[in-house]
Design a protein around this motif. Structure first.
Motif, PDB file in Angstrom:
ATOM      1  N   GLU A 127       2.252   5.209   2.522  1.00 21.75           N
ATOM      2  CA  GLU A 127       1.311   6.131   2.207  1.00 21.75           C
ATOM      3  C   GLU A 127       1.920   7.379   2.918  1.00 21.75           C
ATOM      4  N   LYS A 128       2.345   7.265   4.218  1.00 21.11           N
ATOM      5  CA  LYS A 128       2.733   8.520   5.007  1.00 21.11           C
ATOM      6  C   LYS A 128       4.182   8.947   4.478  1.00 21.11           C
ATOM      7  N   GLY A 129       4.647   8.539   3.594  1.00 26.53           N
ATOM      8  CA  GLY A 129       6.175   8.648   3.089  1.00 26.53           C
ATOM      9  C   GLY A 129       7.195   8.375   3.855  1.00 26.53           C
ATOM     10  N   ARG A 130       6.976   7.368   4.733  1.00 27.58           N
ATOM     11  CA  ARG A 130       8.223   6.992   5.706  1.00 27.58           C
ATOM     12  C   ARG A 130       9.114   5.923   4.907  1.00 27.58           C
ATOM     13  N   LYS A 131      10.339   6.536   5.035  1.00 30.71           N
ATOM     14  CA  LYS A 131      11.327   5.691   4.107  1.00 30.71           C
ATOM     15  C   LYS A 131      12.109   4.697   4.972  1.00 30.71           C
ATOM     16  N   SER A 135       9.016   2.377  -2.787  1.00 29.12           N
ATOM     17  CA  SER A 135       8.520   3.883  -2.479  1.00 29.12           C
ATOM     18  C   SER A 135      10.034   4.569  -2.444  1.00 29.12           C
TER      19      SER A 135
END
Length: 133
Positions: free
Chosen positions: A41-45, A75
Motif C-alpha cells: 500500500e505504501k508503494g514499496r517495490k 504491484s
C-alpha cells in the motif's frame, strides 16, 4: 517464543523485514500478511524478508510467503528471501518454492539484486535494436 515479531528497516530503496519467532497458523501468519500488505500500500517495490530468526514455519506460513510474493509482484515489485534455516530451506525445496523465490545468504546481495534487472535490460536493449538478438 510463540509470537512472531517483525521489524522493518530501510536500506536505500529496499524494505527489509526481519522476522523473529514462528511463522505458523495463528502464530504470526496474520502479522506477516499485514506487514506485506502495508508495504504494498505504501508503494514499496523492493522487499527482503529475513528469515534468519524464524524458529518454525508451517504450511500456513509458506502460504503467506506465497501470498506476499503474489501481492508484491502484482504491484510491480519483487520480494527476496534472506537467511533460510536448514529446515526452512528443506521445506522450500520440497514444495518447489525455491523455483519461485530468489534466496540469498548475504543481505547486501539480496538488497543489491534489485538493481540487476534494470541494468540487464538496459544492456540488452541496444543489442535488440541492432538486430543482433
Amino acid at each position: 517464543m510463540s509470537k512472531l515479531t517483525i521489524r522493518e528497516r530501510q536500506i536505500n530503496n529496499t524494505s527489509v523485514l526481519d522476522l523473529d519467532g514462528k511463522l505458523r497458523l495463528g502464530e504470526g501468519s496474520q502479522e506477516f500478511h499485514n506487514a506485506i500488505r502495508t508495504l504494498v500500500e505504501k508503494g514499496r517495490k523492493n522487499i527482503v524478508v529475513n528469515l534468519e530468526n524464524v524458529t518454525s514455519i508451517d504450511s500456513s506460513g509458506l502460504g503467506e510467503l506465497v501470498a506476499g510474493y503474489v501481492a508484491v509482484t502484482r504491484s510491480g515489485g519483487q520480494i527476496n528471501l534472506l537467511h533460510l534455516s536448514k529446515r526452512v530451506h528443506e521445506l522450500m525445496f520440497m514444495t518447489k518454492l525455491l523455483t519461485v523465490f530468489d534466496v540469498y545468504d548475504s543481505e547486501s546481495e539480496a538488497v543489491n539484486s534489485f538493481k540487476a534487472p534494470a541494468e540487464n535490460s538496459q544492456m540488452r536493449q541496444p543489442a535488440a535494436e541492432s538486430g543482433l538478438l
